[in-house]
Design a protein around this motif. Sequence first.
Motif, mmCIF file in Angstrom:
data_model
loop_
_atom_site.group_PDB
_atom_site.id
_atom_site.type_symbol
_atom_site.label_atom_id
_atom_site.label_comp_id
_atom_site.label_asym_id
_atom_site.label_seq_id
_atom_site.Cartn_x
_atom_site.Cartn_y
_atom_site.Cartn_z
ATOM 1 N N PHE A 132 19.549 28.782 59.666
ATOM 2 C CA PHE A 132 20.837 28.133 59.410
ATOM 3 C C PHE A 132 21.955 29.156 59.442
ATOM 4 O O PHE A 132 23.115 28.835 59.592
ATOM 5 N N ASN A 133 21.589 30.420 59.290
ATOM 6 C CA ASN A 133 22.610 31.421 59.041
ATOM 7 C C ASN A 133 22.247 32.698 59.822
ATOM 8 O O ASN A 133 21.175 33.256 59.656
ATOM 9 N N GLU A 134 23.161 33.130 60.668
ATOM 10 C CA GLU A 134 22.929 34.264 61.568
ATOM 11 C C GLU A 134 22.631 35.564 60.809
ATOM 12 O O GLU A 134 21.791 36.361 61.223
ATOM 13 N N GLN A 135 23.331 35.756 59.666
ATOM 14 C CA GLN A 135 23.118 36.972 58.865
ATOM 15 C C GLN A 135 21.658 37.100 58.428
ATOM 16 O O GLN A 135 21.077 38.174 58.475
ATOM 17 N N ASP A 136 21.073 35.973 58.011
ATOM 18 C CA ASP A 136 19.675 36.017 57.568
ATOM 19 C C ASP A 136 18.772 36.401 58.740
ATOM 20 O O ASP A 136 17.839 37.181 58.589
ATOM 21 N N TYR A 137 19.073 35.852 59.912
ATOM 22 C CA TYR A 137 18.268 36.184 61.100
ATOM 23 C C TYR A 137 18.360 37.682 61.391
ATOM 24 O O TYR A 137 17.336 38.350 61.577
ATOM 25 N N ILE A 138 19.570 38.215 61.361
ATOM 26 C CA ILE A 138 19.759 39.638 61.686
ATOM 27 C C ILE A 138 19.022 40.519 60.669
ATOM 28 O O ILE A 138 18.365 41.491 61.034
ATOM 29 N N ARG A 139 19.056 40.124 59.434
ATOM 30 C CA ARG A 139 18.390 40.906 58.380
ATOM 31 C C ARG A 139 16.860 40.878 58.542
ATOM 32 O O ARG A 139 16.176 41.858 58.310
ATOM 33 N N LEU A 140 16.333 39.747 59.028
ATOM 34 C CA LEU A 140 14.872 39.590 59.026
ATOM 35 C C LEU A 140 14.212 39.830 60.379
ATOM 36 O O LEU A 140 12.997 39.974 60.462
ATOM 37 N N LYS A 141 15.022 39.893 61.441
ATOM 38 C CA LYS A 141 14.433 39.819 62.782
ATOM 39 C C LYS A 141 13.480 40.975 63.115
ATOM 40 O O LYS A 141 12.532 40.777 63.856
ATOM 41 N N ASP A 142 13.744 42.157 62.561
ATOM 42 C CA ASP A 142 12.861 43.272 62.888
ATOM 43 C C ASP A 142 11.963 43.665 61.712
ATOM 44 O O ASP A 142 11.635 44.837 61.517
ATOM 45 N N SER A 143 11.558 42.654 60.950
ATOM 46 C CA SER A 143 10.719 42.925 59.775
ATOM 47 C C SER A 143 9.421 43.625 60.160
ATOM 48 O O SER A 143 8.888 44.437 59.413
ATOM 49 N N TYR A 144 8.870 43.274 61.304
ATOM 50 C CA TYR A 144 7.581 43.862 61.724
ATOM 51 C C TYR A 144 7.666 44.285 63.175
ATOM 52 O O TYR A 144 8.076 43.491 64.019
ATOM 53 N N ILE A 145 7.282 45.528 63.409
ATOM 54 C CA ILE A 145 7.164 45.973 64.800
ATOM 55 C C ILE A 145 5.794 46.639 64.929
ATOM 56 O O ILE A 145 5.537 47.679 64.314
ATOM 57 N N LEU A 146 4.935 45.997 65.702
ATOM 58 C CA LEU A 146 3.597 46.560 65.908
ATOM 59 C C LEU A 146 3.714 47.647 66.963
ATOM 60 O O LEU A 146 4.206 47.399 68.069
ATOM 61 N N ASP A 147 3.285 48.853 66.618
ATOM 62 C CA ASP A 147 3.329 49.962 67.576
ATOM 63 C C ASP A 147 1.981 50.703 67.554
ATOM 64 O O ASP A 147 1.071 50.324 66.806
ATOM 65 N N ASN A 148 1.877 51.736 68.356
ATOM 66 C CA ASN A 148 0.590 52.439 68.461
ATOM 67 C C ASN A 148 0.169 53.075 67.138
ATOM 68 O O ASN A 148 -1.023 53.181 66.839
ATOM 69 N N GLN A 149 1.171 53.486 66.367
ATOM 70 C CA GLN A 149 0.848 54.102 65.073
ATOM 71 C C GLN A 149 0.157 53.079 64.160
ATOM 72 O O GLN A 149 -0.877 53.382 63.547
ATOM 73 N N LYS A 150 0.680 51.852 64.123
ATOM 74 C CA LYS A 150 0.031 50.822 63.286
ATOM 75 C C LYS A 150 -1.314 50.417 63.889
ATOM 76 O O LYS A 150 -2.281 50.181 63.165
ATOM 77 N N MET A 151 -1.393 50.389 65.226
ATOM 78 C CA MET A 151 -2.661 50.041 65.884
ATOM 79 C C MET A 151 -3.746 51.070 65.544
ATOM 80 O O MET A 151 -4.935 50.733 65.523
ATOM 81 N N SER A 152 -3.335 52.312 65.263
ATOM 82 C CA SER A 152 -4.337 53.347 64.951
ATOM 83 C C SER A 152 -5.034 53.058 63.607
ATOM 84 O O SER A 152 -6.087 53.616 63.320
ATOM 85 N N LEU A 153 -4.445 52.179 62.796
ATOM 86 C CA LEU A 153 -5.058 51.825 61.507
ATOM 87 C C LEU A 153 -5.991 50.619 61.629
ATOM 88 O O LEU A 153 -6.674 50.251 60.666
ATOM 89 N N ALA A 154 -5.998 49.988 62.819
ATOM 90 C CA ALA A 154 -6.756 48.737 62.998
ATOM 91 C C ALA A 154 -8.174 49.018 63.496
ATOM 92 O O ALA A 154 -8.465 50.096 64.023
ATOM 93 N N ARG A 155 -9.032 47.998 63.326
ATOM 94 C CA ARG A 155 -10.413 48.129 63.815
ATOM 95 C C ARG A 155 -10.446 48.254 65.336
ATOM 96 O O ARG A 155 -9.588 47.712 66.020
ATOM 97 N N LYS A 156 -11.532 48.876 65.802
ATOM 98 C CA LYS A 156 -11.676 49.102 67.247
ATOM 99 C C LYS A 156 -11.836 47.789 68.015
ATOM 100 O O LYS A 156 -11.505 47.692 69.191
ATOM 101 N N ASN A 157 -12.381 46.771 67.329
ATOM 102 C CA ASN A 157 -12.607 45.493 68.024
ATOM 103 C C ASN A 157 -11.644 44.387 67.585
ATOM 104 O O ASN A 157 -11.869 43.220 67.866
ATOM 105 N N MET A 158 -10.569 44.769 66.888
ATOM 106 C CA MET A 158 -9.560 43.755 66.555
ATOM 107 C C MET A 158 -8.873 43.318 67.858
ATOM 108 O O MET A 158 -8.767 44.105 68.801
ATOM 109 N N ILE A 159 -8.445 42.053 67.930
ATOM 110 C CA ILE A 159 -7.618 41.663 69.078
ATOM 111 C C ILE A 159 -6.227 41.268 68.577
ATOM 112 O O ILE A 159 -6.077 40.764 67.463
ATOM 113 N N VAL A 160 -5.230 41.527 69.425
ATOM 114 C CA VAL A 160 -3.854 41.149 69.103
ATOM 115 C C VAL A 160 -3.479 39.949 69.961
ATOM 116 O O VAL A 160 -3.525 40.021 71.201
ATOM 117 N N LEU A 161 -3.127 38.845 69.309
ATOM 118 C CA LEU A 161 -2.646 37.660 70.008
ATOM 119 C C LEU A 161 -1.157 37.478 69.704
ATOM 120 O O LEU A 161 -0.658 37.957 68.682
#
Length: 306
Positions: A234-263
């Motif tokens: 409803f409100n653009e400010q809220d979107y801007i504040r929340l839009k980049d809450s999570y960014i999956l990158d190689n550093q985070k992938m290094s903490l995941a299991r070898k057989n996890m899949i990302v969908l």
Amino acid sequence: MLKGRNLIKPNDLTVSEIDEICALAEQIIVDPNSFNEVCRGKILATLFFEPSTRTRLSFEAAMLHLGGSVEGFSDAANSSTAKGESLADTIRTVSSYVDVIAMRNPKEGAALLASRYSSCPIINAGDGGHFHPTQTLTDMLTIRALKGGFEGHTIGFCGDLKFGRTVHSLSEAMSRYKNNKFVFISPKELAVPEYITQYLNDAGVEYTTAERLESVIGDLDILYMTRVQKERFFNEQDYIRLKDSYILDNQKMSLARKNMIVLHPLPRVNEIAPEVDDDPRAAYFKQVKYGMYVRMALIAKLTGVL
Ligand code: NCD
């Protein structure tokens, strides 16, 4: 019997009907040429009152690969909706021309309403923040292919769990299988709605919530990333504040299991860094292809040709 049925929410299908559709999709993948005439003479209408790339084009490609034809609109501004026609009248009209309708609409409940006025099957291709059952079939065919089945998975849903209809649909669908656990990862403001947690509580499904992806990624078999749904804020400010809450990158992938899949149902915005695309665990582009095959199977079943 799937012939003539509507698909409004994932659990309109029984567990054995989901198996039947996935099994047909797998047969099509192995030998697509032997299915390229089965819908000859049938017409699919795609009525999209909201933007789409994959869902609409994969539905149309699916029907064309089955030898059928397609018509429809990708923008309601080009239809009589712009003149004030009701959804009921649009559906009464289109269903008198075609054999099956795939419809996307920004209003929750629109697909159910359409099914009351339609003389042919209605497939819900997304109704607002509510459900998106053919994305769920896409996700499930991918899980079946890459993880061997639907039971015993720890599935993390990450991002906009409040407005993300793909999350609502997949969590409901996967809650029917044994020993699945869900981890809902979101900021508090974008937590999964109560009607979903209520459903999971009633079904006795185990779930936890988390705010940091790093703290739980190592426990997951499947990580389901989602976009923050800009168009439902409803409100653009809220979107801007929340839009980049999570960014999956190689550093985070290094903490995941070898057989996890990302969908990811796609489109992605910033929530998966492009560097992750080369990781063998990134399955979101394979998922796109499964989406077309599962829609081929669904169309063939609902029109009753197979
Ligand atoms: C999703 C949708 O429309 O809900 N996209 C899709 O159909 N693959 C996800 C989204 O828009 O974020």
